[in-house]
Design a protein around this motif. Structure first.
Motif, mmCIF file in Angstrom:
data_model
loop_
_atom_site.group_PDB
_atom_site.id
_atom_site.type_symbol
_atom_site.label_atom_id
_atom_site.label_comp_id
_atom_site.label_asym_id
_atom_site.label_seq_id
_atom_site.Cartn_x
_atom_site.Cartn_y
_atom_site.Cartn_z
ATOM 1 N N MET A 74 0.829 -1.204 0.000
ATOM 2 C CA MET A 74 0.000 0.000 0.000
ATOM 3 C C MET A 74 0.867 1.259 0.000
ATOM 4 S SD MET A 74 -3.124 -0.908 2.617
ATOM 5 C CE MET A 74 -2.048 -0.679 4.036
ATOM 6 N N ASP A 119 -0.620 4.273 0.329
ATOM 7 C CA ASP A 119 -1.338 5.011 1.370
ATOM 8 C C ASP A 119 -2.312 4.056 2.042
ATOM 9 O OD1 ASP A 119 -0.336 7.726 0.602
ATOM 10 O OD2 ASP A 119 -1.445 7.262 -1.221
ATOM 11 N N HIS A 136 -6.063 3.617 3.503
ATOM 12 C CA HIS A 136 -7.395 4.204 3.411
ATOM 13 C C HIS A 136 -8.384 3.410 4.265
ATOM 14 C CE1 HIS A 136 -5.842 6.594 0.149
ATOM 15 N NE2 HIS A 136 -5.579 5.515 -0.575
ATOM 16 N N GLU A 167 -4.054 9.080 6.292
ATOM 17 C CA GLU A 167 -4.078 8.582 4.917
ATOM 18 C C GLU A 167 -2.683 8.407 4.338
ATOM 19 O OE1 GLU A 167 -6.978 8.144 2.683
ATOM 20 O OE2 GLU A 167 -8.009 7.977 4.597
ATOM 21 N N GLY A 191 -0.496 1.026 -6.877
ATOM 22 C CA GLY A 191 -0.772 2.178 -6.032
ATOM 23 C C GLY A 191 -0.636 3.506 -6.732
ATOM 24 N N LYS A 192 -0.081 3.492 -7.944
ATOM 25 C CA LYS A 192 0.054 4.726 -8.717
ATOM 26 C C LYS A 192 -0.485 4.514 -10.132
ATOM 27 C CE LYS A 192 3.474 7.404 -6.303
ATOM 28 N NZ LYS A 192 4.565 8.397 -6.472
ATOM 29 N N HIS A 217 -4.493 -0.691 -9.306
ATOM 30 C CA HIS A 217 -5.125 -0.898 -8.009
ATOM 31 C C HIS A 217 -5.926 -2.199 -8.046
ATOM 32 C CE1 HIS A 217 -4.151 3.314 -6.900
ATOM 33 N NE2 HIS A 217 -4.220 3.454 -8.211
ATOM 34 N N CYS A 232 -11.334 0.354 -1.374
ATOM 35 C CA CYS A 232 -10.264 1.172 -0.807
ATOM 36 C C CYS A 232 -9.982 2.401 -1.679
ATOM 37 C CB CYS A 232 -8.974 0.365 -0.690
ATOM 38 S SG CYS A 232 -9.055 -1.066 0.388
ATOM 39 N N ASP A 233 -9.935 2.207 -2.994
ATOM 40 C CA ASP A 233 -9.361 3.221 -3.874
ATOM 41 C C ASP A 233 -10.337 3.850 -4.858
ATOM 42 O OD1 ASP A 233 -6.918 2.768 -2.658
ATOM 43 O OD2 ASP A 233 -6.318 1.246 -4.110
ATOM 44 N N MET A 270 -10.601 7.798 -4.956
ATOM 45 C CA MET A 270 -9.620 8.686 -5.580
ATOM 46 C C MET A 270 -9.878 8.896 -7.075
ATOM 47 S SD MET A 270 -6.112 6.411 -5.949
ATOM 48 C CE MET A 270 -6.064 6.006 -4.212
#
Length: 331
Positions: free
Chosen positions: A53, A55, A57, A64, A138-139, A142, A147-148, A151
């Motif tokens: 991870m 970050d 979340h 965060e 993560g960039k 995912h 969780c993501d 974003m």
């Protein structure tokens, strides 16, 4: 503490609880059993999904910007503070024991052997990964929508995959953005006719052709993909849906029942089909979330305490223990 094995030249560590795996579920179980006054060891090879991870979340009280490794390191510091014995090692085998007073033997790649009354599997799973080119996890790449997904509100998003799960994740993402592409990467869809009709009725672009290359933004985030047909599409990021590979070998070899999807079958407290063996976290059925794994770990820790604690005893037990002393007093 330690005790001699059948081979007197070898010394094994003996515990009431040995936790195999250092994810959020296993860490929480070890925290509970340690603080409930049970000798506990946690054996962790390192890595895992949580460690990847960027970050953290959806974990109340955790900032965060906390990375997965920071989260796990803080948890291990807590365990060390309370007295859990921590080992960085790879468990190679868990077997039933012939030793008096223990039920299981745990062996590691470094040659360590542990004797224990109870075993907790927190071995998790690894996500199936598509072939490159891929952005960094993560960039732009995912795996957890819950969780993501946040974003990617009002952003251009992709889903990679060609099965039922990929189709449904693509449709769910429409709750966050109206710009969703489903990237089949040259594969034929493997979902049902009903799902095919449903996904094509949603405002989702199905991209059949394979990815040729990828480009990134200056900060390292994904910028988008160029496809083999020459088309270029920009994305903030997206989700890969290629199944899960559950690390259930140790539990299955010990005799624990395993579900069709590869998860270990457990009851509401994390008990497996083998007495004295528990499983927690992502290796068990249910949502793959840190708070869910921690909740499972807490329930297992309390259940283990209920099984192992000495007190309260029944009146019959107390009376039988008092009888010899009473007789001695009468003398």
């Amino acid at each position: 503490m330690s005790s001699e094995t059948a081979d007197e030249s070898e010394v094994s560590d003996t515990y009431e609880v040995v936790v195999v795996g250092g994810g959020p579920g296993g860490l929480t179980t070890a925290l509970y059993t340690t603080r409930l006054n049970h000798d506990t060891a946690l054996i962790d090879r390192g890595g895992g999904r949580a460690a990847m991870m960027v970050d953290t979340h959806n974990v109340i009280g955790v900032p965060e910007e906390t990375s997965g490794n920071e989260f796990l390191s803080t948890a291990k510091d807590q365990l060390d503070h309370y007295g859990t014995d921590l080992y960085q090692d790879f468990v190679t085998d868990v077997t039933h024991s012939d030793e008096d007073g223990v039920r299981f033997e745990v062996e590691t790649a470094s040659g360590e052997q542990f004797l224990t009354e109870s075993v907790v599997f927190s071995t998790g799973f690894s996500d199936g990964r598509p072939d490159p080119p891929l952005p960094r996890t993560g960039k732009g790449l995912h795996y957890c929508l819950h969780c993501d997904g946040y974003m990617f509100r009002d952003e251009s998003v992709y889903v990679m995959g060609h099965d039922e799960g990929a189709a449904h994740v693509a449709m769910i993402l429409l709750n966050f953005t109206d710009d969703v592409d489903l990237l089949l990467r040259g594969e034929e869809p493997q979902w049902s006719d009903e799902t095919d009709e449903l996904v094509r009725a949603h405002p989702i672009d199905l991209i059949d052709t394979e990815i040729d290359s990828m480009f990134k933004e200056d900060d390292g985030w994904l910028g988008g993909f160029e496809f083999e047909d020459g088309s270029v599409r920009e994305y903030k990021g997206g989700f890969a849906m290629y199944g899960s590979n559950y690390n259930n070998d140790l539990a299955e070899a010990l005799g624990c029942a395993v579900n069709d999807d590869g998860t270990i079958a457990v009851d509401e407290d994390g008990k497996t089909s083998v007495d004295g063996v528990y499983a927690v976290g992502d290796i068990t059925p249910g949502g793959n979330q840190i708070p869910i794994a921690m909740g499972k770990g807490a329930k297992a820790g309390i259940s283990l305490h209920m099984e192992m604690r000495e007190f309260p005893k029944s009146l019959d037990e107390l009376e039988s223990e008092q009888t010899p002393r009473a007789a001695a007093d009468d003398d």
